[in-house]
Design a protein around this motif. Structure first.
Motif, PDB file in Angstrom:
ATOM      1  N   GLU A 150       0.806  -1.224   0.099  1.00  0.00           N
ATOM      2  CA  GLU A 150      -0.018   0.044   0.179  1.00  0.00           C
ATOM      3  C   GLU A 150       0.813   1.380   0.016  1.00  0.00           C
ATOM      4  OE1 GLU A 150      -2.963   2.175   3.257  1.00  0.00           O
ATOM      5  OE2 GLU A 150      -2.799  -0.064   3.217  1.00  0.00           O
ATOM      6  N   HIS A 151       1.953   1.448   0.706  1.00  0.00           N
ATOM      7  CA  HIS A 151       2.868   2.432   0.833  1.00  0.00           C
ATOM      8  C   HIS A 151       3.830   2.277  -0.272  1.00  0.00           C
ATOM      9  CE1 HIS A 151       0.692   4.055   4.350  1.00  0.00           C
ATOM     10  NE2 HIS A 151       0.681   2.993   4.557  1.00  0.00           N
ATOM     11  N   GLY A 152       3.925   1.513  -1.011  1.00  0.00           N
ATOM     12  CA  GLY A 152       5.033   1.573  -2.169  1.00  0.00           C
ATOM     13  C   GLY A 152       6.472   1.091  -1.721  1.00  0.00           C
ATOM     14  N   TYR A 153       6.480   0.472  -0.632  1.00  0.00           N
ATOM     15  CA  TYR A 153       8.027   0.137  -0.126  1.00  0.00           C
ATOM     16  C   TYR A 153       8.261  -0.970  -0.692  1.00  0.00           C
ATOM     17  CZ  TYR A 153       7.352   3.428   3.588  1.00  0.00           C
ATOM     18  OH  TYR A 153       7.006   4.613   4.187  1.00  0.00           O
ATOM     19  N   ASP A 154       9.787  -1.611  -0.885  1.00  0.00           N
ATOM     20  CA  ASP A 154      10.182  -2.448  -1.621  1.00  0.00           C
ATOM     21  C   ASP A 154      11.345  -3.217  -0.989  1.00  0.00           C
ATOM     22  OD1 ASP A 154      10.381  -4.538  -3.639  1.00  0.00           O
ATOM     23  OD2 ASP A 154      11.547  -3.150  -5.143  1.00  0.00           O
ATOM     24  N   PRO A 155      11.386  -3.747   0.039  1.00  0.00           N
ATOM     25  CA  PRO A 155      12.423  -4.259   0.850  1.00  0.00           C
ATOM     26  C   PRO A 155      12.692  -5.697   0.454  1.00  0.00           C
ATOM     27  CG  PRO A 155      10.362  -4.599   2.220  1.00  0.00           C
ATOM     28  CD  PRO A 155      10.162  -3.788   1.039  1.00  0.00           C
ATOM     29  N   PHE A 156      13.870  -6.167   0.677  1.00  0.00           N
ATOM     30  CA  PHE A 156      14.366  -7.540   0.501  1.00  0.00           C
ATOM     31  C   PHE A 156      13.546  -8.418   1.391  1.00  0.00           C
ATOM     32  CE2 PHE A 156      18.504  -6.075  -0.998  1.00  0.00           C
ATOM     33  CZ  PHE A 156      18.451  -6.507  -2.101  1.00  0.00           C
ATOM     34  N   VAL A 157      13.318  -9.819   1.191  1.00  0.00           N
ATOM     35  CA  VAL A 157      12.367 -10.574   1.735  1.00  0.00           C
ATOM     36  C   VAL A 157      12.823 -10.782   3.349  1.00  0.00           C
ATOM     37  CG1 VAL A 157      11.757 -13.071   2.215  1.00  0.00           C
ATOM     38  CG2 VAL A 157      12.014 -12.014   0.036  1.00  0.00           C
ATOM     39  N   GLU A 158      14.181 -10.741   3.784  1.00  0.00           N
ATOM     40  CA  GLU A 158      14.733 -10.719   5.061  1.00  0.00           C
ATOM     41  C   GLU A 158      14.012  -9.456   5.938  1.00  0.00           C
ATOM     42  OE1 GLU A 158      18.578  -9.566   3.039  1.00  0.00           O
ATOM     43  OE2 GLU A 158      16.798 -10.969   2.736  1.00  0.00           O
ATOM     44  N   ASP A 159      14.289  -8.332   5.008  1.00  0.00           N
ATOM     45  CA  ASP A 159      13.949  -7.012   5.785  1.00  0.00           C
ATOM     46  C   ASP A 159      12.153  -6.982   6.041  1.00  0.00           C
ATOM     47  OD1 ASP A 159      16.527  -6.365   5.495  1.00  0.00           O
ATOM     48  OD2 ASP A 159      16.273  -5.223   3.692  1.00  0.00           O
ATOM     49  N   ALA A 160      11.468  -7.479   4.971  1.00  0.00           N
ATOM     50  CA  ALA A 160      10.148  -7.746   5.193  1.00  0.00           C
ATOM     51  C   ALA A 160       9.648  -8.540   6.541  1.00  0.00           C
ATOM     52  CB  ALA A 160       9.408  -8.156   3.903  1.00  0.00           C
ATOM     53  N   MET A 161      10.710  -9.575   6.534  1.00  0.00           N
ATOM     54  CA  MET A 161      10.274 -10.454   7.710  1.00  0.00           C
ATOM     55  C   MET A 161      10.662  -9.820   9.292  1.00  0.00           C
ATOM     56  SD  MET A 161       8.962 -13.149   6.683  1.00  0.00           S
ATOM     57  CE  MET A 161       9.257 -14.422   7.912  1.00  0.00           C
ATOM     58  N   GLU A 162      11.529  -8.822   9.115  1.00  0.00           N
ATOM     59  CA  GLU A 162      11.613  -7.948  10.510  1.00  0.00           C
ATOM     60  C   GLU A 162      10.866  -7.172  10.399  1.00  0.00           C
ATOM     61  OE1 GLU A 162      14.932  -4.808  11.918  1.00  0.00           O
ATOM     62  OE2 GLU A 162      15.777  -6.230  10.986  1.00  0.00           O
ATOM     63  N   LEU A 163      10.037  -6.631   9.593  1.00  0.00           N
ATOM     64  CA  LEU A 163       8.926  -5.638   9.677  1.00  0.00           C
ATOM     65  C   LEU A 163       7.769  -6.365  10.258  1.00  0.00           C
ATOM     66  CD1 LEU A 163       9.273  -3.334   6.488  1.00  0.00           C
ATOM     67  CD2 LEU A 163       9.707  -2.755   8.833  1.00  0.00           C
ATOM     68  N   ILE A 164       7.369  -7.734   9.699  1.00  0.00           N
ATOM     69  CA  ILE A 164       6.382  -8.431  10.124  1.00  0.00           C
ATOM     70  C   ILE A 164       6.464  -8.610  11.783  1.00  0.00           C
ATOM     71  CG2 ILE A 164       5.530 -10.828  10.003  1.00  0.00           C
ATOM     72  CD1 ILE A 164       6.090 -10.482   6.990  1.00  0.00           C
TER      73      ILE A 164
END
Length: 79
Positions: free
Chosen positions: A16-30
């Motif tokens: 929704e906010h247009g971010y494009d992190p690597f998978v491991e970074d997305a996991m940290e956000l989760i």
């Protein structure tokens, strides 16, 4: 929030906010969302940092690939 709900919410929020992190970074956000210890402003800041880091790493990878190709071409031409 249970694990499945936090994963879905965070991935939807990232898109929704247009971010494009690597998978491991997305996991940290989760994980951060699941803990519930940060504000949405802090989440935006961290997501921006991850996205910028991802973009920079991609540029480095592209430059390294181009350099490798140039080196290979230089050796091919000298033979």
């Amino acid at each position: 929030m249970d694990m499945e709900a936090s994963i879905k919410w965070t991935l939807d929020w990232i898109r929704e906010h247009g971010y494009d992190p690597f998978v491991e970074d997305a996991m940290e956000l989760i994980h951060t969302v699941r803990l519930g210890t940060v504000s949405e402003a802090e989440l935006h800041t961290r997501a921006r940092e991850f996205t910028i880091e991802c973009q920079l790493r991609n540029v480095v990878y592209e430059v390294a690939d181009e350099a490798d190709a140039l080196i290979e071409t230089a050796f091919d031409e000298s033979e």
